[in-house]
Design a protein around this motif. Structure first.
Motif, PDB file in Angstrom:
ATOM      1  N   ASP A   1      -7.888  23.190   7.780  1.00  0.00           N
ATOM      2  CA  ASP A   1      -8.667  22.070   8.512  1.00  0.00           C
ATOM      3  C   ASP A   1     -10.052  21.913   8.040  1.00  0.00           C
ATOM      4  O   ASP A   1     -10.724  23.027   7.815  1.00  0.00           O
ATOM      5  N   PRO A   2     -10.438  20.730   7.988  1.00  0.00           N
ATOM      6  CA  PRO A   2     -11.878  20.586   7.344  1.00  0.00           C
ATOM      7  C   PRO A   2     -13.146  21.104   8.189  1.00  0.00           C
ATOM      8  O   PRO A   2     -13.957  21.662   7.762  1.00  0.00           O
ATOM      9  N   ALA A   3     -12.747  21.485   9.437  1.00  0.00           N
ATOM     10  CA  ALA A   3     -13.696  21.988  10.259  1.00  0.00           C
ATOM     11  C   ALA A   3     -14.124  23.379   9.958  1.00  0.00           C
ATOM     12  O   ALA A   3     -14.995  24.102  10.180  1.00  0.00           O
ATOM     13  N   THR A   4     -13.074  24.154   9.244  1.00  0.00           N
ATOM     14  CA  THR A   4     -13.203  25.499   8.976  1.00  0.00           C
ATOM     15  C   THR A   4     -13.908  25.627   7.548  1.00  0.00           C
ATOM     16  O   THR A   4     -14.382  26.582   6.935  1.00  0.00           O
ATOM     17  N   GLY A   5     -14.340  24.323   6.887  1.00  0.00           N
ATOM     18  CA  GLY A   5     -15.074  24.169   5.746  1.00  0.00           C
ATOM     19  C   GLY A   5     -14.112  24.711   4.664  1.00  0.00           C
ATOM     20  O   GLY A   5     -14.399  24.287   2.924  1.00  0.00           O
ATOM     21  N   LEU A   6     -12.691  24.819   4.676  1.00  0.00           N
ATOM     22  CA  LEU A   6     -11.669  25.182   3.398  1.00  0.00           C
ATOM     23  C   LEU A   6     -11.293  23.755   3.117  1.00  0.00           C
ATOM     24  O   LEU A   6      -9.982  23.397   3.874  1.00  0.00           O
ATOM     25  N   THR A   7     -11.551  23.138   2.292  1.00  0.00           N
ATOM     26  CA  THR A   7     -11.085  21.745   2.003  1.00  0.00           C
ATOM     27  C   THR A   7     -11.316  21.284   0.706  1.00  0.00           C
ATOM     28  O   THR A   7     -12.272  21.967  -0.028  1.00  0.00           O
ATOM     29  N   ASP A   8     -10.460  20.414   0.216  1.00  0.00           N
ATOM     30  CA  ASP A   8     -10.674  19.910  -1.039  1.00  0.00           C
ATOM     31  C   ASP A   8     -11.246  18.300  -1.204  1.00  0.00           C
ATOM     32  O   ASP A   8     -10.991  17.677  -2.164  1.00  0.00           O
ATOM     33  N   GLY A   9     -11.057  17.907   0.182  1.00  0.00           N
ATOM     34  CA  GLY A   9     -11.487  16.489   0.320  1.00  0.00           C
ATOM     35  C   GLY A   9     -12.623  15.952  -0.029  1.00  0.00           C
ATOM     36  O   GLY A   9     -13.779  16.454   0.407  1.00  0.00           O
ATOM     37  N   PRO A  10     -12.822  14.948  -0.967  1.00  0.00           N
ATOM     38  CA  PRO A  10     -14.194  14.580  -1.338  1.00  0.00           C
ATOM     39  C   PRO A  10     -15.100  13.962  -0.344  1.00  0.00           C
ATOM     40  O   PRO A  10     -16.067  14.158  -0.151  1.00  0.00           O
ATOM     41  N   GLU A  11     -14.323  13.280   0.712  1.00  0.00           N
ATOM     42  CA  GLU A  11     -15.189  12.811   1.798  1.00  0.00           C
ATOM     43  C   GLU A  11     -15.802  14.010   2.688  1.00  0.00           C
ATOM     44  O   GLU A  11     -16.938  13.925   3.090  1.00  0.00           O
ATOM     45  N   GLN A  12     -14.995  15.002   2.978  1.00  0.00           N
ATOM     46  CA  GLN A  12     -15.536  15.791   3.853  1.00  0.00           C
ATOM     47  C   GLN A  12     -16.670  16.640   3.247  1.00  0.00           C
ATOM     48  O   GLN A  12     -17.550  17.183   3.616  1.00  0.00           O
ATOM     49  N   LEU A  13     -16.346  16.745   1.681  1.00  0.00           N
ATOM     50  CA  LEU A  13     -17.564  17.584   1.007  1.00  0.00           C
ATOM     51  C   LEU A  13     -18.615  17.001   0.935  1.00  0.00           C
ATOM     52  O   LEU A  13     -19.840  17.519   0.943  1.00  0.00           O
ATOM     53  N   SER A  14     -18.768  15.567   0.821  1.00  0.00           N
ATOM     54  CA  SER A  14     -19.811  14.742   0.963  1.00  0.00           C
ATOM     55  C   SER A  14     -20.498  14.595   2.127  1.00  0.00           C
ATOM     56  O   SER A  14     -21.605  14.560   2.470  1.00  0.00           O
ATOM     57  N   LEU A  15     -19.791  14.707   3.301  1.00  0.00           N
ATOM     58  CA  LEU A  15     -20.081  14.682   4.611  1.00  0.00           C
ATOM     59  C   LEU A  15     -20.852  15.907   4.863  1.00  0.00           C
ATOM     60  O   LEU A  15     -21.923  15.982   5.500  1.00  0.00           O
ATOM     61  N   TYR A  16     -20.366  17.044   4.310  1.00  0.00           N
ATOM     62  CA  TYR A  16     -21.174  18.356   4.342  1.00  0.00           C
ATOM     63  C   TYR A  16     -22.371  18.156   3.739  1.00  0.00           C
ATOM     64  O   TYR A  16     -23.678  18.673   4.300  1.00  0.00           O
ATOM     65  N   ARG A  17     -22.584  17.858   2.623  1.00  0.00           N
ATOM     66  CA  ARG A  17     -23.724  17.722   1.901  1.00  0.00           C
ATOM     67  C   ARG A  17     -24.800  16.781   2.574  1.00  0.00           C
ATOM     68  O   ARG A  17     -25.941  17.211   2.860  1.00  0.00           O
ATOM     69  N   LEU A  18     -24.267  15.838   3.054  1.00  0.00           N
ATOM     70  CA  LEU A  18     -24.988  14.960   3.995  1.00  0.00           C
ATOM     71  C   LEU A  18     -25.585  15.688   5.179  1.00  0.00           C
ATOM     72  O   LEU A  18     -26.911  15.477   5.558  1.00  0.00           O
ATOM     73  N   LEU A  19     -24.802  16.577   6.058  1.00  0.00           N
ATOM     74  CA  LEU A  19     -25.387  17.290   7.153  1.00  0.00           C
ATOM     75  C   LEU A  19     -26.469  18.254   6.573  1.00  0.00           C
ATOM     76  O   LEU A  19     -27.543  18.449   7.314  1.00  0.00           O
ATOM     77  N   ARG A  20     -26.284  19.015   5.697  1.00  0.00           N
ATOM     78  CA  ARG A  20     -27.364  20.103   5.213  1.00  0.00           C
ATOM     79  C   ARG A  20     -28.322  19.456   4.496  1.00  0.00           C
ATOM     80  O   ARG A  20     -29.339  20.412   4.725  1.00  0.00           O
ATOM     81  N   SER A  21     -28.300  18.524   3.975  1.00  0.00           N
ATOM     82  CA  SER A  21     -29.453  17.904   3.593  1.00  0.00           C
ATOM     83  C   SER A  21     -30.242  16.968   4.679  1.00  0.00           C
ATOM     84  O   SER A  21     -31.459  16.288   4.182  1.00  0.00           O
ATOM     85  N   THR A  22     -29.968  16.707   5.680  1.00  0.00           N
ATOM     86  CA  THR A  22     -30.532  16.035   6.670  1.00  0.00           C
ATOM     87  C   THR A  22     -31.052  16.875   8.114  1.00  0.00           C
ATOM     88  O   THR A  22     -30.139  17.063   8.767  1.00  0.00           O
ATOM     89  N   THR A  23     -32.320  16.782   8.181  1.00  0.00           N
ATOM     90  CA  THR A  23     -32.863  17.606   9.121  1.00  0.00           C
ATOM     91  C   THR A  23     -32.370  16.955  10.565  1.00  0.00           C
ATOM     92  O   THR A  23     -31.820  17.690  11.465  1.00  0.00           O
ATOM     93  N   PRO A  24     -32.363  15.720  10.882  1.00  0.00           N
ATOM     94  CA  PRO A  24     -31.891  15.317  12.215  1.00  0.00           C
ATOM     95  C   PRO A  24     -30.434  15.440  12.349  1.00  0.00           C
ATOM     96  O   PRO A  24     -30.061  15.948  13.620  1.00  0.00           O
ATOM     97  N   LEU A  25     -29.760  15.496  11.646  1.00  0.00           N
ATOM     98  CA  LEU A  25     -28.040  15.739  11.642  1.00  0.00           C
ATOM     99  C   LEU A  25     -27.934  17.235  12.032  1.00  0.00           C
ATOM    100  O   LEU A  25     -27.133  17.690  12.629  1.00  0.00           O
TER     101      LEU A  25
END
Length: 207
Positions: A98-122
């Motif tokens: 489940d991508p919510a656990t962070g255990l994923t190989d999905g490129p979209e999920q990993l890109s979304l994680y990077r977006l979250l972690r790099s964006t203060t409002p998010l």
């Protein structure tokens, strides 16, 4: 679900997908609501009808998980403690990748994680998301496990924080290039250790 409702769900998904694609490519702060509306082929008014804030365009992807801990506690079998149910559910989510656990190989999920972690409002919105999850979990603990208000709130805060920390660690492994199958044993062991530590502190609430 009626045709009208299906179309609303499709429109909502299309708007969010367009927004996240733009945010990942150009950065959250560099993309305007007008640009998102144009990319999704909707008006600004329609966009705001589905997503009241810019942050909602991203955070809504996690909406199904906001009340998940509370749902797990409410739906657990008779005789099972809340913590055991949550531990079991988290391990199952890891097995399912489940991508919510962070255990994923999905490129979209990993890109979304990077977006979250790099964006203060998010990240600020994710903290609000976690606070809501804590509130709902505390209510479930009070109502189904005969837990007093303050202990329920403290327990919920610990549980949600631990799950968030586990998931962030898993995402960081994935972003560093570790495949989910290779990361799974360490992720499962970390979850077992984390819930064992929680059990040590919360055992007086639910023996």
């Amino acid at each position: 679900m009626s045709l009208r409702e299906r179309k609303k769900v499709q429109t909502r998904a299309a708007i969010s997908a367009a927004a996240i694609s733009l945010f990942i490519e150009h950065g959250f702060d560099q993309v305007s609501i007008t640009q998102v509306a144009e990319a999704a082929d909707v008006s600004r008014r329609t966009l705001f009808a589905y997503f009241p804030t810019k942050e909602d365009l991203v955070v809504h992807r996690f909406a199904d998980h906001e009340d998940e801990p509370a749902r797990v506690v409410r739906g657990r079998p008779a005789g099972q403690s809340p913590l055991a149910a949550l531990h079991e559910h988290y391990l199952d989510a890891l097995r399912r990748r489940d991508p919510a656990t962070g255990l994923t190989d999905g490129p979209e999920q990993l890109s979304l994680y990077r977006l979250l972690r790099s964006t203060t409002p998010l990240m600020a919105r994710m903290l609000q998301f976690n606070e809501s999850a804590e509130t709902q979990l505390a209510a479930a603990l009070r109502e189904t496990a005969d837990t007093a208000e303050l202990p329920a709130r403290l327990a919920a805060a610990q549980i949600v924080s631990v799950q968030w920390t586990l998931s962030i660690a898993n995402y960081e492994r994935a972003v560093a290039g570790t495949r989910s199958d290779d990361a799974y044993p360490a992720a499962a062991a970390a979850a077992d250790q984390a819930f064992a530590l929680l059990a040590g502190g919360l055992s007086t609430l639910w023996p």
